[in-house]
Design a protein around this motif. Structure first.
Motif, PDB file in Angstrom:
ATOM      1  N   MET A   1      24.278 -21.259   4.932  1.00 11.73           N
ATOM      2  CA  MET A   1      25.480 -21.889   4.374  1.00 11.73           C
ATOM      3  C   MET A   1      25.691 -21.338   2.968  1.00 11.73           C
ATOM      4  SD  MET A   1      26.326 -25.925   3.852  1.00 11.73           S
ATOM      5  CE  MET A   1      26.326 -26.181   5.626  1.00 11.73           C
ATOM      6  N   TYR A  42      19.726 -23.466  16.082  1.00 15.94           N
ATOM      7  CA  TYR A  42      19.732 -24.916  15.923  1.00 15.94           C
ATOM      8  C   TYR A  42      20.508 -25.568  17.071  1.00 15.94           C
ATOM      9  CZ  TYR A  42      17.931 -23.936  11.290  1.00 15.94           C
ATOM     10  OH  TYR A  42      17.144 -23.490  10.264  1.00 15.94           O
ATOM     11  N   TYR A  53      23.863 -26.410  10.621  1.00  9.96           N
ATOM     12  CA  TYR A  53      23.280 -25.080  10.805  1.00  9.96           C
ATOM     13  C   TYR A  53      23.364 -24.707  12.273  1.00  9.96           C
ATOM     14  CZ  TYR A  53      21.577 -26.276   6.209  1.00  9.96           C
ATOM     15  OH  TYR A  53      21.530 -26.663   4.908  1.00  9.96           O
ATOM     16  N   GLU A  54      23.644 -23.434  12.497  1.00 11.65           N
ATOM     17  CA  GLU A  54      23.819 -22.958  13.861  1.00 11.65           C
ATOM     18  C   GLU A  54      22.886 -21.792  14.176  1.00 11.65           C
ATOM     19  OE1 GLU A  54      27.289 -20.789  16.581  1.00 11.65           O
ATOM     20  OE2 GLU A  54      27.615 -21.168  14.455  1.00 11.65           O
ATOM     21  N   TYR A  55      22.917 -20.753  13.296  1.00  9.86           N
ATOM     22  CA  TYR A  55      22.161 -19.535  13.566  1.00  9.86           C
ATOM     23  C   TYR A  55      21.699 -18.942  12.245  1.00  9.86           C
ATOM     24  CZ  TYR A  55      20.953 -15.004  15.576  1.00  9.86           C
ATOM     25  OH  TYR A  55      20.273 -13.871  15.962  1.00  9.86           O
ATOM     26  N   ILE A  56      20.515 -18.382  12.216  1.00 12.44           N
ATOM     27  CA  ILE A  56      19.854 -17.998  10.974  1.00 12.44           C
ATOM     28  C   ILE A  56      20.629 -16.968  10.163  1.00 12.44           C
ATOM     29  CG2 ILE A  56      18.471 -16.185  12.082  1.00 12.44           C
ATOM     30  CD1 ILE A  56      16.159 -17.073  10.218  1.00 12.44           C
ATOM     31  N   THR A  58      23.837 -16.761   9.856  1.00  4.77           N
ATOM     32  CA  THR A  58      24.988 -17.413   9.233  1.00  4.77           C
ATOM     33  C   THR A  58      24.578 -18.463   8.214  1.00  4.77           C
ATOM     34  OG1 THR A  58      26.204 -17.071  11.288  1.00  4.77           O
ATOM     35  CG2 THR A  58      27.130 -18.653   9.732  1.00  4.77           C
ATOM     36  N   GLN A  59      23.620 -19.299   8.570  1.00  9.77           N
ATOM     37  CA  GLN A  59      23.165 -20.349   7.661  1.00  9.77           C
ATOM     38  C   GLN A  59      21.672 -20.569   7.835  1.00  9.77           C
ATOM     39  OE1 GLN A  59      25.149 -21.748  10.445  1.00  9.77           O
ATOM     40  NE2 GLN A  59      27.001 -22.640   9.555  1.00  9.77           N
ATOM     41  N   ASN A  60      21.026 -20.893   6.720  1.00 10.04           N
ATOM     42  CA  ASN A  60      19.613 -21.273   6.767  1.00 10.04           C
ATOM     43  C   ASN A  60      19.333 -22.219   5.607  1.00 10.04           C
ATOM     44  OD1 ASN A  60      16.707 -20.546   5.490  1.00 10.04           O
ATOM     45  ND2 ASN A  60      16.608 -20.593   7.742  1.00 10.04           N
ATOM     46  N   PRO A  61      18.676 -23.343   5.837  1.00 10.26           N
ATOM     47  CA  PRO A  61      18.464 -24.328   4.765  1.00 10.26           C
ATOM     48  C   PRO A  61      17.679 -23.786   3.572  1.00 10.26           C
ATOM     49  CG  PRO A  61      18.016 -25.305   6.915  1.00 10.26           C
ATOM     50  CD  PRO A  61      18.176 -23.836   7.143  1.00 10.26           C
ATOM     51  N   GLU A  64      19.856 -21.385   1.642  1.00 11.18           N
ATOM     52  CA  GLU A  64      20.874 -22.140   0.920  1.00 11.18           C
ATOM     53  C   GLU A  64      20.327 -22.668  -0.406  1.00 11.18           C
ATOM     54  OE1 GLU A  64      22.249 -25.560   2.987  1.00 11.18           O
ATOM     55  OE2 GLU A  64      23.863 -25.976   1.571  1.00 11.18           O
ATOM     56  N   ASN A 234      27.680 -12.471   6.525  1.00  9.88           N
ATOM     57  CA  ASN A 234      27.485 -12.924   7.898  1.00  9.88           C
ATOM     58  C   ASN A 234      27.710 -11.803   8.904  1.00  9.88           C
ATOM     59  OD1 ASN A 234      27.094 -14.915   9.989  1.00  9.88           O
ATOM     60  ND2 ASN A 234      29.313 -14.886  10.299  1.00  9.88           N
TER      61      ASN A 234
END
Length: 392
Positions: A1, A42, A53-56, A58-61, A64, A234
């Motif tokens: 994200m 996820y 979160y959906e896919y590493i 694109t987003q990763n906690p 972020e 991304n």
């Protein structure tokens, strides 16, 4: 994200922000250090609803949190983490379009120089190298000029550019300013505050600080540029890994302490080098001229921890490197260890000899990234290696 509209904690000084920039109260389960989320994918809530979160890619906690930290330290709105400094630089250049023109300092990192000379042509992007951006005028801009790129201080000559002056001129001609601030970090210099539009980092260096990760960041306050960078991040997928994101957060916690010690050591090192008969010239920010010294004093709060020097003809450079006992011959910089390299064969190997001569990088130049060791040990190692490298 992607990090967006992030506000730094109020009333904290920088050396507190490096420690508290990822507040424990925001971590899962109250952990003091953020956990590493290694999951590549996820679970959706249902066929129409995905979680945050959906896919590493694109987003990763964990990524972020690292991005929020870097934005906080820069006092910026947006930060994007990449797998290396060159991945970050490449993402910035991907915002240019065929037919665009970019002005750049002639003295830049060799990998970036290689991007200019090898990659821009196929993308139909024109560029101009300027030997001294402090002399930039309106006549240097074309209608197609979209950006000005620079390092200050430059690698490895430590030449200084007036960022605010360049930014004002560039903006008058509809161009953005991109600054690679790797040598300074946001601890010592804030290009966005000086008018730059984008700041790039090889966070492998001082932010990580321990030669154990590879990372790059693009930071901006411009919402439109941020949207472009997020799309490129991304789409190309060269993102900083969760583990490197965690390692970066850990490394940042000691950055001001490390840099304070390195800044102290650099003063002793410069003085010692200037007294060595085997050294004919020492380079540091402001050493080129009184004008550059004044510029650097105006826009930065320290010299940084990299110096360069030229050995005299009486010194066998190969023997000098061979006889170093504590300082290592290696590329990179910004870690706790003192490292040296010969730019012509490492960081600036992509440059043709004629271009190296123009920017003042010669075979007898050494780039020295000063570490946090005791300054007496650093100087003693330099001294004994120079003595043993003396030609008969």
């Amino acid at each position: 994200m992607a990090c967006s509209n992030h506000k730094k904690p109020s009333k904290l000084q920088y050396d507190s922000l490096v420690v508290q920039g990822v507040p424990a109260r925001e971590n899962e389960y109250g952990s003091i250090m953020p956990p590493i989320f290694l999951s590549s994918t996820y679970r959706f809530e249902d066929i129409n609803t995905q979680g945050p979160y959906e896919y590493i890619r694109t987003q990763n906690p964990t990524r972020e949190k690292a991005e929020k930290l870097m934005a906080t330290l820069e006092g910026a709105q947006h930060a994007y983490g990449f797998s290396s400094g060159m991945a970050a630089i490449s993402a910035i250049f991907e915002t240019l379009k065929p037919g665009d023109h970019i002005i750049s300092s002639a003295n830049i990192y060799g990998g970036t120089y290689r991007y200019f000379t090898d990659c821009f042509a196929k993308n139909q992007i024109d560029y101009t190298f300027c030997q001294d951006l402090n002399t930039l005028t309106a006549a240097d801009f074309k209608p197609e000029t979209k950006a000005v790129y620079l390092e200050s201080p430059a690698n490895p000559t430590l030449r200084v550019v007036d960022i605010a002056k360049v930014a004002k001129l560039a903006h008058e001609h509809g161009a953005i300013v991109i600054v690679d601030n790797t040598f300074m970090t946001s601890y010592l210099q804030r290009p966005l505050d000086l008018g730059a539009d984008i700041v790039a980092y090889s966070a492998t260096k001082y932010y990580g600080g321990h030669a154990d990760l590879c990372a790059g960041f693009v930071i901006t306050n411009d919402d439109k540029l941020a949207e472009q960078i997020a799309f490129i991040q991304n789409t190309f997928g060269a993102t900083i890994s969760p583990f490197d994101s965690y390692t970066l957060i850990r490394g940042v916690k000691t950055m001001s302490l490390r840099l304070d010690r390195q800044l102290e050591n650099v003063k002793y090192v410069i003085e010692a080098l200037q007294q060595q008969p085997g050294i004919q010239k020492v380079f540091y920010p402001g050493s080129y001229s009184a004008e550059e010294a004044a510029i650097h004093a105006k826009q930065a709060t320290g010299s940084g921890a990299v110096v360069s020097f030229e050995v005299a003809p009486t010194i066998d450079l190969g023997q000098f490197f061979e006889h170093l006992q504590m300082i290592d011959l290696a590329v990179s910089l910004g870690g706790v260890e003192s490292l040296m390299c010969q730019p012509t064969t490492t960081s600036h190997e992509p440059y043709p000899d004629a271009e190296l001569a123009k920017i003042g990088v010669h075979e007898n130049m050494v780039r020295f990234a000063v570490g946090i060791e005791n300054h007496n040990d650093i100087i003693n190692d330099l001294t004994q290696a120079l003595q043993q490298a003396q030609r008969n």
